[in-house]
Design a protein around this motif. Structure first.
Motif, PDB file in Angstrom:
ATOM      1  N   GLN A 161      48.691  36.767  18.424  1.00 14.42           N
ATOM      2  CA  GLN A 161      48.289  37.002  19.794  1.00 14.42           C
ATOM      3  C   GLN A 161      48.178  35.687  20.558  1.00 14.42           C
ATOM      4  N   ASN A 162      48.337  35.792  21.865  1.00 10.24           N
ATOM      5  CA  ASN A 162      48.145  34.633  22.723  1.00 10.24           C
ATOM      6  C   ASN A 162      46.656  34.521  23.032  1.00 10.24           C
ATOM      7  N   ILE A 163      46.041  33.423  22.651  1.00 12.09           N
ATOM      8  CA  ILE A 163      44.601  33.290  22.749  1.00 12.09           C
ATOM      9  C   ILE A 163      44.126  33.205  24.194  1.00 12.09           C
ATOM     10  N   GLY A 164      44.977  32.666  25.088  1.00 11.46           N
ATOM     11  CA  GLY A 164      44.623  32.601  26.504  1.00 11.46           C
ATOM     12  C   GLY A 164      44.545  33.992  27.124  1.00 11.46           C
ATOM     13  N   LYS A 165      45.547  34.824  26.820  1.00 14.81           N
ATOM     14  CA  LYS A 165      45.548  36.197  27.323  1.00 14.81           C
ATOM     15  C   LYS A 165      44.403  36.994  26.710  1.00 14.81           C
ATOM     16  N   MET A 166      44.119  36.707  25.462  1.00 13.36           N
ATOM     17  CA  MET A 166      43.037  37.405  24.786  1.00 13.36           C
ATOM     18  C   MET A 166      41.689  37.076  25.440  1.00 13.36           C
ATOM     19  N   MET A 167      41.532  35.845  25.888  1.00 11.03           N
ATOM     20  CA  MET A 167      40.302  35.439  26.548  1.00 11.03           C
ATOM     21  C   MET A 167      40.119  36.142  27.887  1.00 11.03           C
ATOM     22  N   MET A 168      41.235  36.392  28.581  1.00 12.27           N
ATOM     23  CA  MET A 168      41.162  37.004  29.911  1.00 12.27           C
ATOM     24  C   MET A 168      41.081  38.528  29.863  1.00 12.27           C
ATOM     25  N   ARG A 169      41.447  39.123  28.732  1.00 17.57           N
ATOM     26  CA  ARG A 169      41.548  40.573  28.644  1.00 17.57           C
ATOM     27  C   ARG A 169      40.254  41.325  28.988  1.00 17.57           C
ATOM     28  N   PRO A 170      39.076  40.868  28.545  1.00 19.18           N
ATOM     29  CA  PRO A 170      37.847  41.598  28.905  1.00 19.18           C
ATOM     30  C   PRO A 170      37.593  41.672  30.402  1.00 19.18           C
ATOM     31  N   TYR A 171      37.999  40.631  31.139  1.00 17.13           N
ATOM     32  CA  TYR A 171      37.805  40.662  32.588  1.00 17.13           C
ATOM     33  C   TYR A 171      38.654  41.764  33.217  1.00 17.13           C
ATOM     34  N   LEU A 172      39.894  41.923  32.721  1.00 14.15           N
ATOM     35  CA  LEU A 172      40.754  43.000  33.207  1.00 14.15           C
ATOM     36  C   LEU A 172      40.173  44.358  32.813  1.00 14.15           C
ATOM     37  N   ARG A 173      39.549  44.394  31.641  1.00 15.88           N
ATOM     38  CA  ARG A 173      38.973  45.644  31.132  1.00 15.88           C
ATOM     39  C   ARG A 173      37.790  46.100  31.977  1.00 15.88           C
ATOM     40  N   ILE A 174      36.909  45.165  32.353  1.00  9.50           N
ATOM     41  CA  ILE A 174      35.663  45.564  33.016  1.00  9.50           C
ATOM     42  C   ILE A 174      35.793  45.635  34.535  1.00  9.50           C
ATOM     43  N   PHE A 175      36.874  45.069  35.104  1.00 14.76           N
ATOM     44  CA  PHE A 175      36.991  45.040  36.569  1.00 14.76           C
ATOM     45  C   PHE A 175      36.962  46.435  37.190  1.00 14.76           C
ATOM     46  N   PRO A 176      37.787  47.397  36.712  1.00 18.46           N
ATOM     47  CA  PRO A 176      37.715  48.748  37.308  1.00 18.46           C
ATOM     48  C   PRO A 176      36.345  49.393  37.110  1.00 18.46           C
ATOM     49  N   MET A 177      35.744  49.142  35.940  1.00 18.08           N
ATOM     50  CA  MET A 177      34.440  49.719  35.662  1.00 18.08           C
ATOM     51  C   MET A 177      33.404  49.194  36.648  1.00 18.08           C
ATOM     52  N   HIS A 178      33.454  47.913  36.959  1.00 23.35           N
ATOM     53  CA  HIS A 178      32.464  47.326  37.860  1.00 23.35           C
ATOM     54  C   HIS A 178      32.674  47.797  39.304  1.00 23.35           C
ATOM     55  N   LEU A 179      33.912  48.062  39.666  1.00 23.10           N
ATOM     56  CA  LEU A 179      34.150  48.649  40.990  1.00 23.10           C
ATOM     57  C   LEU A 179      33.484  50.017  41.092  1.00 23.10           C
ATOM     58  N   ILE A 180      33.579  50.790  40.017  1.00 23.89           N
ATOM     59  CA  ILE A 180      32.938  52.107  39.990  1.00 23.89           C
ATOM     60  C   ILE A 180      31.419  51.963  40.051  1.00 23.89           C
ATOM     61  N   LEU A 181      30.879  50.944  39.390  1.00 19.96           N
ATOM     62  CA  LEU A 181      29.434  50.722  39.424  1.00 19.96           C
ATOM     63  C   LEU A 181      28.956  50.439  40.843  1.00 19.96           C
ATOM     64  N   LEU A 182      29.708  49.617  41.563  1.00 17.15           N
ATOM     65  CA  LEU A 182      29.343  49.315  42.947  1.00 17.15           C
ATOM     66  C   LEU A 182      29.465  50.566  43.817  1.00 17.15           C
ATOM     67  N   ASP A 236      36.901  53.574  32.491  1.00 14.39           N
ATOM     68  CA  ASP A 236      36.691  52.979  31.173  1.00 14.39           C
ATOM     69  C   ASP A 236      37.852  53.294  30.235  1.00 14.39           C
ATOM     70  N   ILE A 237      38.237  54.571  30.166  1.00 12.13           N
ATOM     71  CA  ILE A 237      39.331  54.989  29.287  1.00 12.13           C
ATOM     72  C   ILE A 237      40.649  54.363  29.735  1.00 12.13           C
ATOM     73  N   ALA A 238      40.901  54.355  31.050  1.00 15.52           N
ATOM     74  CA  ALA A 238      42.145  53.792  31.579  1.00 15.52           C
ATOM     75  C   ALA A 238      42.240  52.298  31.274  1.00 15.52           C
ATOM     76  N   SER A 239      41.134  51.582  31.435  1.00 19.36           N
ATOM     77  CA  SER A 239      41.122  50.148  31.164  1.00 19.36           C
ATOM     78  C   SER A 239      41.326  49.868  29.685  1.00 19.36           C
ATOM     79  N   HIS A 240      40.721  50.693  28.843  1.00 16.96           N
ATOM     80  CA  HIS A 240      40.878  50.554  27.397  1.00 16.96           C
ATOM     81  C   HIS A 240      42.333  50.789  26.999  1.00 16.96           C
ATOM     82  N   SER A 241      42.952  51.816  27.575  1.00 16.86           N
ATOM     83  CA  SER A 241      44.355  52.123  27.272  1.00 16.86           C
ATOM     84  C   SER A 241      45.267  51.000  27.741  1.00 16.86           C
ATOM     85  N   PHE A 242      44.994  50.450  28.926  1.00 16.94           N
ATOM     86  CA  PHE A 242      45.798  49.353  29.465  1.00 16.94           C
ATOM     87  C   PHE A 242      45.691  48.125  28.569  1.00 16.94           C
TER      88      PHE A 242
END
Length: 201
Positions: A141-162, A186-192
């Motif tokens: 795996q690319n470690i840089g992309k791996m580091m950024m992946r959680p931000y992509l995962r939680i972004f839609p979730m946090h929009l829903i929280l707001l 949450d499910i969509a972000s996990h699948s992505f």
């Protein structure tokens, strides 16, 4: 001709189940939305902690695109530990600021339901980590992309929280809508996230 079928993984099933359990508890017990906002904040933190562990678990990885002091880095154990710690600090600081915002905005009447929600999501992400641990270790795996992946995962979730905070005045119908939207995000972000894994194999 091979058919393309939508297959739900064990970790996706676990994530869906954990969200459904939280939905049922919230609706049956009439939780205030502030409890859910804090519960989902804890979920976001848990995602970061497990990603930190996944980075440290890497056996074979590349550091393409990762630059330190203006220079590309090599795929060494020292770099892996540095990036994991940098991610933990950056991700943690982001959530610290987010928690200050939440404290000013909402304070739950009872913290016990918040801890229950956090516990449910911790069990889910622990299960997902254990199920995918060996596969993650074997992938390059690319470690840089791996580091950024959680931000992509939680972004839609946090929009829903707001968005959920806006709906606070029109519950319980809005509460059900909020919970369903959050679950879908949450499910969509996990699948992505897992599709990205397949693309960079």
């Amino acid at each position: 001709m091979e058919e393309n079928r939508f297959v739900i993984s064990h970790s996706q099933k676990s994530l869906l189940l954990s969200n459904l359990v939280v939905i049922v508890l919230a609706l049956v017990q009439g939780w205030d939305i502030s409890i859910l906002l804090w519960g989902y904040w804890f979920q976001s933190v848990i995602i970061g902690l497990f990603q930190f562990k996944r980075i440290l678990d890497l056996k074979d990885f590349d550091a393409k695109g990762v630059v330190l002091n203006g220079k590309p880095v090599q795929s060494t154990k020292a770099i892996k530990v540095f990036i994991a710690c940098f991610f933990l600090f950056h991700y943690g600081f982001f959530h610290l600021v987010y928690s200050i915002f939440l404290i000013d905005l909402v304070q739950p009447q009872a913290w016990f339901p918040v801890l229950i929600t956090a516990g449910i999501f911790f069990i889910n992400h622990l299960y997902s980590y254990l199920v995918n641990k060996e596969e993650d270790r074997q992938k390059r795996q690319n470690i840089g992309k791996m580091m950024m992946r959680p931000y992509l995962r939680i972004f839609p979730m946090h929009l829903i929280l707001l968005f959920g905070w806006i709906l606070i005045v029109v519950k319980p119908v809005a509460l059900a809508v909020f919970l369903l939207l959050k679950t879908v995000a949450d499910i969509a972000s996990h699948s992505f996230e897992h599709k990205l894994d397949q693309l960079i194999k």
